[in-house]
Design a protein around this motif. Structure first.
Motif, PDB file in Angstrom:
ATOM      1  N   PHE A   1       0.807  -0.927   0.009  1.00 57.55           N
ATOM      2  CA  PHE A   1       0.027   0.056   0.176  1.00 57.55           C
ATOM      3  C   PHE A   1       0.821   1.109  -0.117  1.00 57.55           C
ATOM      4  CE2 PHE A   1      -3.635  -2.875   1.264  1.00 57.55           C
ATOM      5  CZ  PHE A   1      -4.444  -2.317   0.464  1.00 57.55           C
ATOM      6  N   THR A   2       1.861   1.086   0.541  1.00 59.75           N
ATOM      7  CA  THR A   2       2.937   2.508   0.519  1.00 59.75           C
ATOM      8  C   THR A   2       3.333   2.830  -0.903  1.00 59.75           C
ATOM      9  OG1 THR A   2       5.030   1.420   0.856  1.00 59.75           O
ATOM     10  CG2 THR A   2       3.750   1.928   2.786  1.00 59.75           C
ATOM     11  N   LEU A   3       3.276   1.630  -2.009  1.00 60.83           N
ATOM     12  CA  LEU A   3       3.778   2.054  -3.177  1.00 60.83           C
ATOM     13  C   LEU A   3       2.719   2.741  -4.040  1.00 60.83           C
ATOM     14  CD1 LEU A   3       5.901  -1.047  -3.449  1.00 60.83           C
ATOM     15  CD2 LEU A   3       6.513   1.070  -2.995  1.00 60.83           C
ATOM     16  N   LEU A   4       1.458   2.784  -3.536  1.00 62.32           N
ATOM     17  CA  LEU A   4       0.597   3.637  -4.442  1.00 62.32           C
ATOM     18  C   LEU A   4       0.794   4.990  -4.866  1.00 62.32           C
ATOM     19  CD1 LEU A   4      -2.801   2.162  -2.382  1.00 62.32           C
ATOM     20  CD2 LEU A   4      -2.033   1.451  -4.672  1.00 62.32           C
ATOM     21  N   PRO A   5       0.174   5.407  -5.725  1.00 67.13           N
ATOM     22  CA  PRO A   5       0.695   6.694  -6.192  1.00 67.13           C
ATOM     23  C   PRO A   5       0.001   7.857  -5.323  1.00 67.13           C
ATOM     24  CG  PRO A   5      -0.383   5.461  -8.072  1.00 67.13           C
ATOM     25  CD  PRO A   5      -0.494   4.563  -6.883  1.00 67.13           C
ATOM     26  N   GLY A   6       0.894   8.636  -4.751  1.00 72.25           N
ATOM     27  CA  GLY A   6       0.435   9.697  -4.057  1.00 72.25           C
ATOM     28  C   GLY A   6       1.159   9.543  -2.630  1.00 72.25           C
TER      29      GLY A   6
ATOM     30  N   LEU B   1       4.408   8.577  -0.098  1.00 70.64           N
ATOM     31  CA  LEU B   1       5.875   8.925   0.160  1.00 70.64           C
ATOM     32  C   LEU B   1       6.964   7.959  -0.635  1.00 70.64           C
ATOM     33  CD1 LEU B   1       7.572  11.131   1.420  1.00 70.64           C
ATOM     34  CD2 LEU B   1       8.043   9.388   3.137  1.00 70.64           C
ATOM     35  N   MET B   2       6.611   6.638  -0.218  1.00 71.20           N
ATOM     36  CA  MET B   2       7.566   5.638  -1.005  1.00 71.20           C
ATOM     37  C   MET B   2       7.355   5.585  -2.451  1.00 71.20           C
ATOM     38  SD  MET B   2       9.194   4.782   1.463  1.00 71.20           S
ATOM     39  CE  MET B   2      10.237   3.379   0.357  1.00 71.20           C
ATOM     40  N   HIS B   3       6.145   5.826  -2.830  1.00 70.87           N
ATOM     41  CA  HIS B   3       5.753   5.802  -4.365  1.00 70.87           C
ATOM     42  C   HIS B   3       6.698   6.946  -4.949  1.00 70.87           C
ATOM     43  CE1 HIS B   3       3.731   5.386  -8.297  1.00 70.87           C
ATOM     44  NE2 HIS B   3       3.806   6.905  -8.109  1.00 70.87           N
ATOM     45  N   THR B   4       6.684   8.109  -4.367  1.00 72.91           N
ATOM     46  CA  THR B   4       7.233   9.507  -4.829  1.00 72.91           C
ATOM     47  C   THR B   4       8.727   9.026  -4.770  1.00 72.91           C
ATOM     48  OG1 THR B   4       5.467  10.671  -4.123  1.00 72.91           O
ATOM     49  CG2 THR B   4       7.484  11.794  -4.468  1.00 72.91           C
ATOM     50  N   SER B   5       9.351   8.436  -3.659  1.00 71.02           N
ATOM     51  CA  SER B   5      10.806   8.349  -3.831  1.00 71.02           C
ATOM     52  C   SER B   5      11.177   7.130  -4.552  1.00 71.02           C
ATOM     53  CB  SER B   5      11.034   7.691  -2.226  1.00 71.02           C
ATOM     54  OG  SER B   5      10.770   8.649  -1.399  1.00 71.02           O
ATOM     55  N   LEU B   6      10.585   6.210  -4.856  1.00 73.64           N
ATOM     56  CA  LEU B   6      11.004   4.955  -5.908  1.00 73.64           C
ATOM     57  C   LEU B   6      10.833   5.306  -7.331  1.00 73.64           C
ATOM     58  CD1 LEU B   6       9.937   1.959  -3.513  1.00 73.64           C
ATOM     59  CD2 LEU B   6      12.260   3.009  -4.064  1.00 73.64           C
ATOM     60  N   PHE B   7       9.513   5.878  -7.464  1.00 77.94           N
ATOM     61  CA  PHE B   7       9.164   5.969  -8.847  1.00 77.94           C
ATOM     62  C   PHE B   7       8.906   7.339  -9.481  1.00 77.94           C
ATOM     63  CE2 PHE B   7       6.861   2.237  -6.978  1.00 77.94           C
ATOM     64  CZ  PHE B   7       7.763   1.105  -7.614  1.00 77.94           C
ATOM     65  N   SER B   8       9.518   8.302  -8.807  1.00 79.28           N
ATOM     66  CA  SER B   8       9.388   9.792  -9.110  1.00 79.28           C
ATOM     67  C   SER B   8       9.868  10.026 -10.597  1.00 79.28           C
ATOM     68  CB  SER B   8      10.249  10.536  -8.420  1.00 79.28           C
ATOM     69  OG  SER B   8      11.450  10.389  -8.253  1.00 79.28           O
ATOM     70  N   GLU B   9      10.823   8.909 -11.259  1.00 80.91           N
ATOM     71  CA  GLU B   9      11.430   9.338 -12.332  1.00 80.91           C
ATOM     72  C   GLU B   9      10.717   8.437 -13.311  1.00 80.91           C
ATOM     73  OE1 GLU B   9      15.517   9.103 -11.553  1.00 80.91           O
ATOM     74  OE2 GLU B   9      15.553  11.129 -10.396  1.00 80.91           O
TER      75      GLU B   9
ATOM     76  N   SER C   1       7.169   6.552 -15.321  1.00 78.04           N
ATOM     77  CA  SER C   1       5.708   6.984 -15.461  1.00 78.04           C
ATOM     78  C   SER C   1       4.827   6.190 -14.813  1.00 78.04           C
ATOM     79  CB  SER C   1       5.271   6.401 -16.978  1.00 78.04           C
ATOM     80  OG  SER C   1       5.542   4.880 -17.355  1.00 78.04           O
ATOM     81  N   LEU C   2       3.772   6.550 -14.664  1.00 77.86           N
ATOM     82  CA  LEU C   2       2.675   5.709 -13.599  1.00 77.86           C
ATOM     83  C   LEU C   2       2.579   4.473 -14.045  1.00 77.86           C
ATOM     84  CD1 LEU C   2       0.628   6.088 -11.530  1.00 77.86           C
ATOM     85  CD2 LEU C   2      -1.098   6.878 -12.934  1.00 77.86           C
ATOM     86  N   TRP C   3       2.593   4.228 -15.597  1.00 77.62           N
ATOM     87  CA  TRP C   3       2.304   2.870 -16.052  1.00 77.62           C
ATOM     88  C   TRP C   3       3.539   2.073 -15.591  1.00 77.62           C
ATOM     89  CZ3 TRP C   3      -0.560  -0.878 -18.011  1.00 77.62           C
ATOM     90  CH2 TRP C   3      -0.189  -1.420 -18.668  1.00 77.62           C
ATOM     91  N   GLN C   4       4.794   2.535 -15.664  1.00 79.31           N
ATOM     92  CA  GLN C   4       6.165   1.687 -15.361  1.00 79.31           C
ATOM     93  C   GLN C   4       5.646   1.469 -13.766  1.00 79.31           C
ATOM     94  OE1 GLN C   4       8.812   4.694 -16.754  1.00 79.31           O
ATOM     95  NE2 GLN C   4       9.447   3.092 -18.214  1.00 79.31           N
ATOM     96  N   ALA C   5       5.672   2.406 -13.088  1.00 73.89           N
ATOM     97  CA  ALA C   5       5.183   2.137 -11.448  1.00 73.89           C
ATOM     98  C   ALA C   5       4.347   0.926 -11.311  1.00 73.89           C
ATOM     99  CB  ALA C   5       5.066   3.366 -11.043  1.00 73.89           C
ATOM    100  N   ALA C   6       3.127   0.946 -12.189  1.00 70.33           N
ATOM    101  CA  ALA C   6       2.053  -0.008 -11.773  1.00 70.33           C
ATOM    102  C   ALA C   6       2.422  -1.123 -12.128  1.00 70.33           C
ATOM    103  CB  ALA C   6       0.725   0.377 -12.666  1.00 70.33           C
ATOM    104  N   VAL C   7       3.263  -1.651 -13.151  1.00 70.16           N
ATOM    105  CA  VAL C   7       3.786  -2.524 -13.881  1.00 70.16           C
ATOM    106  C   VAL C   7       4.673  -3.365 -12.683  1.00 70.16           C
ATOM    107  CG1 VAL C   7       4.945  -4.001 -15.237  1.00 70.16           C
ATOM    108  CG2 VAL C   7       3.076  -2.211 -16.068  1.00 70.16           C
TER     109      VAL C   7
END
Length: 173
Positions: A117-122, A124-132, A134-140
């Motif tokens: 759940f910490t990896l969901l968009p919005g 902090l961990m999502h922002t730290s890990l996936f800021s660079e 796309s949303l699609w790449q993060a979701a995959v």
């Protein structure tokens, strides 16, 4: 990936991340290794201490403010605090089934599910890990991670590693 959001977060968030990451790694190690050994007992105490600090730190984090500054994740934190005491007490009285149940529940719920759940968009961990990315790449990436964790859990249960159905697991103290 950028550490900036974590470095700019509150002390409670930094403490939470600093304790949950080693708890996740140590917990996986403990679940995969033989049970009842002196190493298991020592590392288990360290893991429980990490889990207590991790869960306690969440009561100072109020990013999802649903009811009086708290959210459903705080119920999970209360469960982890209760479960830690129950796991320790079960180990002391040599009740391996109860001990395994509490530890497995805390690891799967408190680390695996909450961690996803910490990896969901919005978050902090999502922002730290996936800021660079796309949303699609993060979701995959998150979906693949979830599938791998679930598959590893199922495999561990089937092989008896998660709930320790080996000779050494009968000996807890």
């Amino acid at each position: 990936m950028t550490p900036a959001p974590l470095l700019n977060a509150s002390f409670a968030v930094q403490l939470h991340v600093a304790t949950v990451l080693p708890a996740a790694i140590l917990g996986a190690f403990l679940l995969a290794r033989p049970k009842g050994t002196s190493l298991h007992r020592l590392l288990g105490k360290i893991w429980l201490a990490l889990m207590v600090v991790t869960a306690s730190s969440t009561f100072f984090i109020h990013s999802i403010n649903l009811v009086g500054g708290f959210s459903p994740i705080h119920l999970l934190s209360a469960y982890v605090l209760f479960g830690s005491w129950q796991a320790f007490a079960a180990a002391r009285r040599r009740d391996t089934a109860a001990h395994r149940g509490h530890v497995a529940g805390m690891y799967l719920g408190g680390i695996v599910v909450a961690g996803l759940f910490t990896l969901l968009p919005g978050r902090l961990m999502h922002t730290s890990l996936f800021s660079e990315v796309s949303l699609w790449q993060a979701a995959v990436t998150v979906t693949l991670l979830a599938v791998l964790l679930i598959a590893a859990t199922i495999l561990s249960v089937r092989q008896g590693r998660l709930f320790g159905r080996s000779k050494s697991s009968k000996r807890l103290a």
